[in-house]
Design an enzyme around this catalytic site. Structure first.
Site, PDB file in Angstrom:
ATOM      1  N   TYR A 115       0.983  -1.400   0.099  1.00 53.39           N
ATOM      2  CA  TYR A 115      -0.241  -0.171   0.175  1.00 53.39           C
ATOM      3  C   TYR A 115       1.022   0.950   0.232  1.00 53.39           C
ATOM      4  CZ  TYR A 115      -4.008  -3.057   1.340  1.00 53.39           C
ATOM      5  OH  TYR A 115      -5.170  -3.958   1.330  1.00 53.39           O
ATOM      6  N   LYS A 139       5.710 -13.496   4.304  1.00 51.87           N
ATOM      7  CA  LYS A 139       5.886 -14.617   2.503  1.00 51.87           C
ATOM      8  C   LYS A 139       7.371 -14.513   2.296  1.00 51.87           C
ATOM      9  CE  LYS A 139       3.873 -17.943  -0.118  1.00 51.87           C
ATOM     10  NZ  LYS A 139       3.112 -18.996   0.157  1.00 51.87           N
ATOM     11  N   ASP A 173      -0.027 -17.923   4.695  1.00 51.11           N
ATOM     12  CA  ASP A 173      -1.237 -18.531   3.929  1.00 51.11           C
ATOM     13  C   ASP A 173      -1.366 -19.925   5.135  1.00 51.11           C
ATOM     14  OD1 ASP A 173       1.127 -19.825   3.575  1.00 51.11           O
ATOM     15  OD2 ASP A 173       1.488 -19.970   1.608  1.00 51.11           O
ATOM     16  N   ASP A 232      -4.218  -6.438   6.453  1.00 55.63           N
ATOM     17  CA  ASP A 232      -5.361  -6.268   6.298  1.00 55.63           C
ATOM     18  C   ASP A 232      -6.179  -7.117   5.918  1.00 55.63           C
ATOM     19  OD1 ASP A 232      -7.529  -4.355   5.563  1.00 55.63           O
ATOM     20  OD2 ASP A 232      -6.509  -4.232   3.418  1.00 55.63           O
ATOM     21  N   ASP A 254      -9.543  -8.729   8.577  1.00 56.22           N
ATOM     22  CA  ASP A 254     -10.720  -8.403   8.583  1.00 56.22           C
ATOM     23  C   ASP A 254     -11.247 -10.028   8.716  1.00 56.22           C
ATOM     24  OD1 ASP A 254     -11.139  -6.010   7.984  1.00 56.22           O
ATOM     25  OD2 ASP A 254     -12.591  -6.393   5.949  1.00 56.22           O
TER      26      ASP A 254
END
Ligand code: ATP
Length: 330
Positions: free
Chosen positions: A121, A167, A200, A224, A228
């Site tokens: 971002y 990752k 993951d 982010d 959620d």
């Protein structure tokens, strides 16, 4: 005395901030506040979604309580502008179960700490001849300060395991740096257990065994998405608070948006905003008052009698907030 900038915003924003303010007045904490506009209505009235005075008021305040704003296409986002201007680099999302809530788990209590300023971002996204590309920025400085922040939160809230999420097997350079910095910071906090996991795997563990987590620290995009996912585990949008924290400023907001579909009906669930106020009190070190408020919210949810329609009740935002206020000393 704590000075608060209150930015109610649009839709249900003013309804839930008004309700929260009403409840905060019942606590033994000295709060002084100033209102400031932002969002869609502000744009219609003043031609900007976030006036300079609003930014300056938030900068000078000890904390900002932010309701929600409706996005105005083509205009800058008020909340993203505030995060940038005030350098609110840490996004904090507690994933906590409360009684009486229809949710997947009833025994969760962990914290997601998300880096808020860079990663994917970073705002560097370009069209190319073939399509488009976005640049993922990871700096040692931002990685260090978010990891240090995560360790401080672990100490403050008595957690003893921190999980760095990345990752690095694929994003070898960017997440390699994030992971290395995490372990450098960890060396200064030998008493706290640490681990690192691929994002993951974490997405799966959050569904299959979320109780294993205490503090998760991660980069912007992963944080982010995972936060959620966490909200979904404990009852959804009306329930989850968040904090955006920097070295000089802090902003507290519910995770939900302006909910135009239920705006002006007086039925928005005030819980996320009230729990955001709990985070604000904790930030001020007003731990006793934070506990009183959280206890009152917990009791109202547990009884389930005076709750809003999204929680299966028939009460209005105001009635539910009033019930929380009544419960503060009962
Ligand atoms: P925005 O564009 O401002 O993000 P949105 O409608 O896309 O708005 P939300 O405002 O988060 O996203 O709303 C998503 C759904 O959740 C809507 O159906 C809304 O009514 C519901 N919702 C959001 N907040 C609350 C709340 N406080 N109480 C009850 N329902 C809520």
């Amino acid at each position: 005395m704590h000075k608060i900038a209150v930015i109610p915003g649009d839709g249900v924003g003013p309804e839930v901030t008004g309700a929260a303010w009403n409840v905060l007045e019942a606590l033994e904490v000295d709060l002084d506040y100033d209102y400031a506009p932002a969002g869609e209505q502000c744009f219609q009235e003043r031609g900007t979604t976030i006036p300079t005075e609003t930014i300056e008021l938030a900068r000078k305040a000890d904390a900002t309580l932010f309701g929600a704003v409706t996005t105005v296409p083509g205009q800058k986002s008020a909340i993203i502008t505030l995060r940038k201007e005030l350098d609110l680099y840490a996004n904090l999302r507690p994933i906590k179960s409360y009684p009486g809530i229809d949710s997947f788990y009833s025994d969760l209590n962990f914290l997601i700490v998300r880096e808020n300023t860079e990663g994917l971002y970073s705002g560097m996204e370009y069209y190319t001849e073939e399509g488009a590309q976005a640049i993922r920025v990871i700096t040692r400085k931002a990685s260090r300060r978010i990891c240090e922040f995560a360790f401080k939160q672990a100490i403050k809230f008595d957690f003893n395991l921190i999980t760095a999420v990345h990752k690095a097997n694929v994003l070898k350079k960017t997440d390699g740096i994030f992971k290395d910095v995490f372990y450098e910071v960890a060396q200064q906090h030998g008493h706290i257990k640490t681990e690192d996991l691929y994002v993951d795997a974490v997405a799966m563990f959050m569904v299959t065994q979320p109780q294993r987590f205490q503090v998760i620290v991660t980069t912007n995009l992963f944080g982010d998405i995972l936060s959620d996912e966490g909200a979904g585990l404990v009852g959804g949008l009306g329930m989850v608070p968040s904090a955006n924290i920097g070295d000089e400023n802090a902003l507290f907001e519910p995770v939900h948006g302006s909910a135009p579909d239920i705006a002006s009906k007086g039925i928005a669930n005030p819980t996320a905003m009230l729990l955001s106020s709990v985070l604000m009190l904790q930030h001020f070190g007003e731990d006793f008052e934070a506990c009183r408020l959280e206890g009152a919210i917990r009791n109202v949810l547990k009884e389930g009698k005076v709750v809003t329609p999204d929680l299966g009740g028939q009460s209005s935002t105001r009635e539910m907030a009033r019930e929380v206020k009544n419960k503060i000393d009962s």
